[in-house]
Design a protein around this motif. Structure first.
Motif, mmCIF file in Angstrom:
data_model
loop_
_atom_site.group_PDB
_atom_site.id
_atom_site.type_symbol
_atom_site.label_atom_id
_atom_site.label_comp_id
_atom_site.label_asym_id
_atom_site.label_seq_id
_atom_site.Cartn_x
_atom_site.Cartn_y
_atom_site.Cartn_z
ATOM 1 N N GLY A 147 0.858 -1.175 0.000
ATOM 2 C CA GLY A 147 0.000 0.000 0.000
ATOM 3 C C GLY A 147 0.894 1.225 0.000
ATOM 4 N N GLY A 148 0.558 2.201 0.825
ATOM 5 C CA GLY A 148 1.328 3.445 0.851
ATOM 6 C C GLY A 148 2.453 3.414 1.869
ATOM 7 N N GLY A 189 3.264 2.207 4.950
ATOM 8 C CA GLY A 189 3.876 1.027 5.561
ATOM 9 C C GLY A 189 4.666 0.227 4.533
HETATM 10 P P1 GDP Z 1 -1.300 3.672 3.488
HETATM 11 O O1 GDP Z 1 -1.803 3.223 2.159
HETATM 12 O O2 GDP Z 1 -0.534 4.954 3.427
HETATM 13 O O3 GDP Z 1 -2.327 3.607 4.579
HETATM 14 O O4 GDP Z 1 -0.148 2.654 3.871
HETATM 15 P P2 GDP Z 1 -0.051 1.090 3.993
HETATM 16 O O5 GDP Z 1 -1.321 0.398 3.706
HETATM 17 O O6 GDP Z 1 1.163 0.634 3.252
HETATM 18 O O7 GDP Z 1 0.348 0.908 5.512
HETATM 19 C C1 GDP Z 1 -0.360 1.458 6.564
HETATM 20 C C2 GDP Z 1 -0.128 0.567 7.765
HETATM 21 O O8 GDP Z 1 1.259 0.426 8.028
HETATM 22 C C3 GDP Z 1 -0.643 1.156 9.042
HETATM 23 O O9 GDP Z 1 -2.011 0.867 9.171
HETATM 24 C C4 GDP Z 1 0.174 0.468 10.122
HETATM 25 O O10 GDP Z 1 -0.555 -0.641 10.592
HETATM 26 C C5 GDP Z 1 1.401 0.001 9.366
HETATM 27 N N1 GDP Z 1 2.640 0.581 9.871
HETATM 28 C C6 GDP Z 1 3.017 1.878 9.798
HETATM 29 N N2 GDP Z 1 4.218 2.047 10.415
HETATM 30 C C7 GDP Z 1 4.603 0.832 10.864
HETATM 31 C C8 GDP Z 1 5.754 0.346 11.575
HETATM 32 O O11 GDP Z 1 6.681 1.075 11.942
HETATM 33 N N3 GDP Z 1 5.783 -1.002 11.841
HETATM 34 C C9 GDP Z 1 4.780 -1.845 11.479
HETATM 35 N N4 GDP Z 1 4.887 -3.147 11.762
HETATM 36 N N5 GDP Z 1 3.686 -1.414 10.829
HETATM 37 C C10 GDP Z 1 3.598 -0.096 10.515
#
Ligand code: GDP
Ligand code: CA
Length: 334
Positions: free
Chosen positions: A9-10, A12
């Motif tokens: 996703g974004g 993470g």
């Molecule tokens: P979005 O599309 O920007 O919301 O990003 P993603 O779907 O890729 O990821 C968002 C998720 O990343 C969040 O809901 C968190 O659960 C997870 N996340 C963010 N930072 C961290 C971290 O430092 N460690 C872990 N394990 N998870 C993280």
């Protein structure tokens, strides 16, 4: 040569992949990484095609991300959106900075000239040089919408609103009954996506939102099946630490689909490949070590390691842990 495919996703997914690339640069520079990115958050805004997750991944890997925000560009200004607002147009709840707008203008121009989203992404990446191949999950537009459980401003209970409106405008605080991926039935994986999953040595589900990021990618017809049948090892990293979503509001998404906000529940939701799911192995945080027996019983090889991506060092170590667990979990890396 090791080939790795990440379904992201974004924020993470982007931060994890940046750590992965840094770790590989130091240990295995010839390794090749493909990132299949969620496009369910994409939308048209004032005539421009916005791809939030593709841009977050591209800017993060290409050195152009606003680190504090986790999205958009650093040293931004808002002059253009203020002018659009002066015409009574634009969406007040969605911020588009001037530098970021250039990306959307170029992409929209390419799309209107007949390029696919894959081609437009490749073009934008020529500038950013992300160090990995970025593929949209699909060139067919798919948009995640949320069905409201109650009235909110001009919307009525039962209405479907764009996921980004629910996420950004309402901060995921208005309850929703379901997510609907509009356009999904007729969507096909973008060129290269299925091959990237089938021919990889390792497929990683990074700590991205399991519902509206990874869940949406897996819902594109053919992708879940490719993951289930690939000879690659599939390793996931929990986005939930100690019952919380770390950054953002992923717990609201999990609640909507009836999955508890815990590393164990998300691991079991993905499921073991032997049991009809998508995972061979799963990384949980040290504080979630209590989940290991239940995960093992479900056929998911799991370890507990630090999962907080605090800085490049901790993120590189997390990537190394994911590679090591992949190597111990069968498939082509072992
Ligand atoms: P979005 O599309 O920007 O919301 O990003 P993603 O779907 O890729 O990821 C968002 C998720 O990343 C969040 O809901 C968190 O659960 C997870 N996340 C963010 N930072 C961290 C971290 O430092 N460690 C872990 N394990 N998870 C993280
Ligand atoms: Ca997103």
């Amino acid at each position: 040569m090791t080939t790795i495919t990440v379904l992201a996703g974004g924020i993470g997914g982007a931060r994890f992949t940046r750590g992965l690339l840094q770790h590989l640069a130091a240990t295995e520079p010839e390794a090749a990484v493909t990132v299949v990115v969620n496009t369910g958050d994409d939308m048209w805004l004032d005539g421009l095609r916005i791809c939030p997750d593709l841009d977050t991944v591209m800017y993060t890997l290409g050195g152009g991300i606003n680190e504090e925000q986790g999205w958009g560009r650093p040293e931004e200004s808002r002059r253009t959106s203020a002018e659009i607002a002066a015409y009574g147009r634009g969406w007040s709840w969605f911020t588009l900075g001037d530098l970021d707008l250039a990306t959307h203008i170029v992409r929209s121009d390419l799309l209107r000239s007949g390029s696919t989203l894959s081609e437009a992404t490749e073009f934008l990446c020529r500038r950013w040089q992300p160090g990995a191949r970025l593929l949209p999950m699909s060139d067919t537009p798919v948009e995640t919408h949320a069905r409201l459980a109650m009235d909110a401003d001009e919307h009525r209970a039962g209405d479907l609103i764009h996921f980004e409106e629910w996420w950004v405008r309402y901060r995921a605080s208005v309850p929703v009954t379901e997510f609907v991926q509009v356009g999904l039935e007729s969507a096909v994986p973008a060129p290269g996506v299925l091959d990237a999953i089938r021919t990889a040595d390792l497929v990683i589900l990074p700590p991205s939102n399991p519902v509206v990021s990874v869940g949406t990618i897996l819902a594109v017809p053919g992708i879940r099946e490719a993951l289930r049948s690939t000879p690659a090892t599939v390793v996931g990293v929990s986005p939930i630490i100690a019952g919380a979503a770390v950054r953002g509001m992923a717990d609201a998404c999990l609640h909507t689909i009836g999955v508890a906000t815990s590393a164990e529940a998300v691991g079991l939701h993905y499921g073991s490949r032997a049991g009809g799911g998508v995972l061979d192995a799963w990384l949980v945080d040290e504080t979630d070590a209590g989940a290991l027996p239940a995960l093992a019983a479900a056929g998911i090889r799991s370890v507990a390691v630090p999962l907080w991506m605090r800085d490049s060092e901790t993120t590189m170590r997390l990537a190394a842990d994911a590679l090591a667990l992949g190597a111990r979990s069968g498939g082509r890396l072992s």
